[in-house]
Write a protein that holds these residues in place. Structure first.
Motif, PDB file in Angstrom:
ATOM      1  N   ASP A  68     -73.027 160.181  26.646  1.00 42.14           N
ATOM      2  CA  ASP A  68     -72.974 158.716  26.031  1.00 42.14           C
ATOM      3  C   ASP A  68     -71.570 158.407  25.657  1.00 42.14           C
ATOM      4  N   SER A  69     -71.391 157.117  25.607  1.00 41.19           N
ATOM      5  CA  SER A  69     -70.306 156.505  25.063  1.00 41.19           C
ATOM      6  C   SER A  69     -69.802 157.271  23.784  1.00 41.19           C
ATOM      7  N   GLY A  70     -68.429 157.530  23.496  1.00 35.32           N
ATOM      8  CA  GLY A  70     -67.820 157.721  22.389  1.00 35.32           C
ATOM      9  C   GLY A  70     -68.302 159.374  22.022  1.00 35.32           C
ATOM     10  N   LEU A 111     -67.943 155.833  35.846  1.00 32.53           N
ATOM     11  CA  LEU A 111     -69.052 155.331  36.454  1.00 32.53           C
ATOM     12  C   LEU A 111     -69.375 153.821  35.833  1.00 32.53           C
ATOM     13  N   ASP A 112     -69.085 153.406  34.822  1.00 28.45           N
ATOM     14  CA  ASP A 112     -69.087 152.182  34.000  1.00 28.45           C
ATOM     15  C   ASP A 112     -68.435 151.019  35.144  1.00 28.45           C
ATOM     16  N   ASP A 113     -67.906 151.364  36.324  1.00 24.04           N
ATOM     17  CA  ASP A 113     -67.504 150.604  37.080  1.00 24.04           C
ATOM     18  C   ASP A 113     -68.567 150.314  38.311  1.00 24.04           C
ATOM     19  N   TYR A 114     -69.729 150.996  38.339  1.00 25.62           N
ATOM     20  CA  TYR A 114     -70.979 150.615  39.153  1.00 25.62           C
ATOM     21  C   TYR A 114     -71.811 149.905  38.135  1.00 25.62           C
ATOM     22  N   HIS A 115     -71.523 149.495  36.979  1.00 29.51           N
ATOM     23  CA  HIS A 115     -72.370 148.283  36.435  1.00 29.51           C
ATOM     24  C   HIS A 115     -72.559 147.136  37.491  1.00 29.51           C
ATOM     25  N   SER A 116     -73.863 147.013  37.640  1.00 24.07           N
ATOM     26  CA  SER A 116     -73.980 145.785  38.703  1.00 24.07           C
ATOM     27  C   SER A 116     -74.259 144.566  37.885  1.00 24.07           C
ATOM     28  N   ASP A 118     -72.672 142.301  34.533  1.00 24.84           N
ATOM     29  CA  ASP A 118     -71.644 142.306  33.686  1.00 24.84           C
ATOM     30  C   ASP A 118     -72.381 142.036  32.152  1.00 24.84           C
ATOM     31  N   ARG A 119     -71.462 142.035  31.086  1.00 25.71           N
ATOM     32  CA  ARG A 119     -72.067 141.863  29.772  1.00 25.71           C
ATOM     33  C   ARG A 119     -73.017 140.697  29.671  1.00 25.71           C
ATOM     34  N   THR A 120     -72.666 139.593  29.821  1.00 29.72           N
ATOM     35  CA  THR A 120     -73.341 138.318  29.877  1.00 29.72           C
ATOM     36  C   THR A 120     -74.840 138.612  30.887  1.00 29.72           C
ATOM     37  N   GLY A 121     -74.573 139.126  31.993  1.00 32.06           N
ATOM     38  CA  GLY A 121     -75.812 139.516  32.757  1.00 32.06           C
ATOM     39  C   GLY A 121     -76.747 140.360  31.952  1.00 32.06           C
ATOM     40  N   ARG A 122     -76.080 141.441  31.428  1.00 32.05           N
ATOM     41  CA  ARG A 122     -77.162 142.262  30.822  1.00 32.05           C
ATOM     42  C   ARG A 122     -77.701 141.612  29.526  1.00 32.05           C
ATOM     43  N   LYS A 123     -76.990 140.626  28.794  1.00 39.56           N
ATOM     44  CA  LYS A 123     -77.659 139.960  27.864  1.00 39.56           C
ATOM     45  C   LYS A 123     -78.577 138.987  28.087  1.00 39.56           C
ATOM     46  N   THR A 128     -79.860 147.098  28.456  1.00 36.92           N
ATOM     47  CA  THR A 128     -78.391 147.674  28.053  1.00 36.92           C
ATOM     48  C   THR A 128     -77.756 148.443  29.362  1.00 36.92           C
ATOM     49  N   ALA A 129     -76.512 148.817  29.165  1.00 36.11           N
ATOM     50  CA  ALA A 129     -75.828 149.392  30.332  1.00 36.11           C
ATOM     51  C   ALA A 129     -76.269 150.827  30.698  1.00 36.11           C
ATOM     52  N   LEU A 130     -76.958 151.361  29.793  1.00 37.41           N
ATOM     53  CA  LEU A 130     -77.762 152.636  30.202  1.00 37.41           C
ATOM     54  C   LEU A 130     -78.737 152.765  30.898  1.00 37.41           C
ATOM     55  N   ILE A 157     -64.233 147.445  39.456  1.00 32.78           N
ATOM     56  CA  ILE A 157     -63.816 147.823  38.004  1.00 32.78           C
ATOM     57  C   ILE A 157     -64.701 146.878  37.108  1.00 32.78           C
ATOM     58  N   TYR A 158     -65.064 147.687  36.361  1.00 33.96           N
ATOM     59  CA  TYR A 158     -66.018 147.128  35.201  1.00 33.96           C
ATOM     60  C   TYR A 158     -64.626 146.963  34.006  1.00 33.96           C
ATOM     61  N   ASN A 159     -64.314 145.594  33.625  1.00 34.66           N
ATOM     62  CA  ASN A 159     -63.460 145.445  32.532  1.00 34.66           C
ATOM     63  C   ASN A 159     -64.121 145.543  31.470  1.00 34.66           C
ATOM     64  N   HIS A 160     -63.747 146.606  30.385  1.00 37.31           N
ATOM     65  CA  HIS A 160     -64.290 146.793  29.059  1.00 37.31           C
ATOM     66  C   HIS A 160     -63.613 145.495  28.123  1.00 37.31           C
ATOM     67  N   VAL A 161     -62.771 144.799  28.355  1.00 31.79           N
ATOM     68  CA  VAL A 161     -61.910 143.884  27.728  1.00 31.79           C
ATOM     69  C   VAL A 161     -62.691 142.533  27.671  1.00 31.79           C
ATOM     70  N   GLY A 181     -69.354 159.398  33.007  1.00 35.32           N
ATOM     71  CA  GLY A 181     -69.857 158.453  32.510  1.00 35.32           C
ATOM     72  C   GLY A 181     -71.363 158.666  32.090  1.00 35.32           C
ATOM     73  N   LEU A 182     -72.073 157.595  32.317  1.00 34.91           N
ATOM     74  CA  LEU A 182     -73.263 157.657  31.553  1.00 34.91           C
ATOM     75  C   LEU A 182     -74.504 158.121  32.444  1.00 34.91           C
ATOM     76  N   HIS A 183     -74.103 158.172  33.914  1.00 32.67           N
ATOM     77  CA  HIS A 183     -75.135 158.517  34.789  1.00 32.67           C
ATOM     78  C   HIS A 183     -74.604 159.340  36.127  1.00 32.67           C
ATOM     79  N   ALA A 232     -79.861 150.699  18.796  1.00 38.08           N
ATOM     80  CA  ALA A 232     -80.386 149.938  19.870  1.00 38.08           C
ATOM     81  C   ALA A 232     -80.120 150.634  21.178  1.00 38.08           C
ATOM     82  N   ARG A 233     -79.165 151.581  21.053  1.00 40.68           N
ATOM     83  CA  ARG A 233     -79.150 152.613  22.349  1.00 40.68           C
ATOM     84  C   ARG A 233     -80.172 153.586  22.438  1.00 40.68           C
ATOM     85  N   LYS A 234     -80.762 154.120  21.314  1.00 41.04           N
ATOM     86  CA  LYS A 234     -81.327 155.296  21.363  1.00 41.04           C
ATOM     87  C   LYS A 234     -82.705 155.215  22.571  1.00 41.04           C
TER      88      LYS A 234
END
Ligand SMILES: Nc1ncnc2c1ncn2[C@@H]1O[C@H](COP(=O)(O)OP(=O)(O)OP(=O)(O)O)[C@@H](O)[C@H]1O
Ligand SMILES: O=C(CO)[C@H](O)[C@H](O)COP(=O)(O)O
Length: 406
Positions: A68-70, A111-116, A118-123, A128-130, A157-161, A181-183, A232-234
């Motif tokens: 997991d992250s962190g 592997l975050d770079d394979y997020h299909s 983006d942050r707005t799209g997930r919202k 979640t990104a998981l 590239i998934y830009n975390h900034v 990464g996550l997966h 929220a991630r659990k």
């Protein structure tokens, strides 16, 4: 039948075999020529080579690191790349927000770079990104396979900034590719490409303590927001990330100490290195006597221990139906130079010289976990990966020699 064209000439990092004797092409030996057939715009790596079938495979070995992250992936990566020597840095002249780290031997892709999404799209979609729906496993598989086969890829590239997907970056096939990464073990096609896999299993209590330390102390988040983000991630963590540990060849499990009754500070840790038996090129580490069940308190004349002390354990066990060996350390070191005493009682550690683990740990004494089992076991797994890589390389190199002999 598809028409074959020479797409690129790649003398390095590839080995090709031909089904029947054939001539060389334009002065290149078969080993130096890659053939591609064109089918539906995709390039595949086998084709006809002047009357013989040619198939190529790269020399890249692929390592998967899931967590997991962190949970300490970056720290682990720094320890791993250090075992191979040379500093790791993002691709030169590329996107400053690249997540990739390249050193002489290893390339680490996140592997975050394979997020299909983006942050707005997930919202917008409420995922979640998981969640696998937020990730492109087809592309992940294609690109990891291409790199393993010795072919460079243009990886997103998934830009975390910014939370956006940036233009892709070129990744060339390295000697060792680490996908972290996550997966990395979620999709069976990607999992099957892995030569070795690791899962960092951080218990909820410890994850919480580390998150507070980083996100509250270093990033100014509030306690409530950290708790809310973990909660929220659990569900998705339990559904999609945690189950991957059953596939891992090595798991580093981090738990609260058992040396302090009802400890809830999460500062002293009990860490287990769970090593699958029967994995090719990987011989589990053991303490004193392989296969026995051992409990060892090394504190005394040769190892300084303040409260609550240090306790090691070793023995065989079962993990998700697999036979495993488990090495455990509870507590923390007072003096890292004395680690040599513990190191000298461990076997199958794949060091190149006496004291190499202690030297690595001293070199990175400032990394998180250097005084406990997390740092020790991450270092050991790094050495085992080096050993695995060297064995695979030696095995590949000996194949043509055997063929010549026959
Ligand atoms: N072994 C450890 N002992 C104590 N704290 C640790 C340890 N490993 C990591 N941490 C804590 O967790 C934080 C995150 O570590 P690290 O950056 O290595 O994790 P990560 O999985 O790469 O995180 P992310 O995916 O969010 O980038 C560190 O800043 C540190 O506070
Ligand atoms: O779980 C994660 C992997 O590190 C991140 O939360 C995920 O990649 C989304 O990133 P961000 O929060 O920067 O949008």
């Amino acid at each position: 039948m598809a028409v074959c064209t020479v797409y690129t000439v790649q003398p390095l990092n590839s080995s090709c075999s031909i089904s029947s004797p054939t001539k060389t092409h334009m002065g290149f030996t078969p080993k130096q020529v890659f053939f591609y057939t064109s089918s539906g715009g995709k390039k595949t790596k086998s084709g006809r080579f002047r009357g013989g079938e040619i198939t190529c495979s790269g020399d890249t070995i692929v390592i998967g690191l899931a967590a997991d992250s962190g949970c300490g992936k970056s720290t682990f990566m720094r320890r791993l790349t250090s075992v191979f020597g040379g500093a790791a840095s993002p691709p030169k002249g590329g996107n400053p927000d690249s997540n990739t780290l390249i050193s002489d031997t290893t390339t680490v892709i996140c592997l975050d770079d394979y997020h299909s999404l983006d942050r707005t799209g997930r919202k917008e979609k409420g995922v979640t990104a998981l969640d696998p729906r937020a990730n492109d496993f087809d592309l992940m598989y294609e690109q990891v396979k291409a790199l393993k086969d010795g072919v460079a890829v243009e990886k997103p590239i998934y830009n975390h900034v910014s939370g956006l997907l940036d233009p892709p970056e070129l990744i060339k096939p390295p000697k060792i590719l680490v996908i972290e990464g996550l997966h990395p073990m979620y999709d069976q096609r990607v999992r099957d490409l892995l030569d070795f896999s690791i899962y960092l299993d951080i218990s909820n209590e410890v994850k919480f303590a580390w998150k507070i330390q980083r996100d509250m102390a270093e990033r100014g988040h509030s306690l409530e927001s950290i708790k809310a983000s973990i909660e929220a991630r659990k569900p998705d963590f339990d559904a999609y990330i945690d189950p991957q540990k059953q596939y891992a060849d090595a798991v580093i499990e981090v738990l609260p100490t058992q040396l302090i009754p009802d400890d809830n500070e999460g500062k002293v840790l009990r860490v287990k290195l769970i090593m699958k038996e029967g994995v090719k090129y990987f011989n589990p580490v053991y303490l004193f006597d392989e296969g026995s069940t051992i409990s060892w308190i090394p504190c005394g004349r040769k190892l300084t221990c303040s409260y609550p002390g240090i306790k090691f354990a070793y023995g065989p066990d079962a993990y998700f139906g697999h036979e495993v060996s488990v090495l455990e350390m509870d507590g923390q070191f007072d003096r890292l130079d004395e680690l040599i005493y513990v190191e000298s009682h461990l076997s199958n550690i794949s060091t190149k010289f006496y004291g190499e683990i202690t030297q690595q740990m001293l070199k990175h004494a400032d990394f998180p976990g250097s005084n406990n089992g997390t740092g020790l076991f991450q270092t050991i797994v790094g050495l085992k990966i080096r050993d695995l890589f060297e064995q695979i390389a030696a095995n590949k190199a000996s194949v043509p020699l055997e063929a010549t002999k026959a």
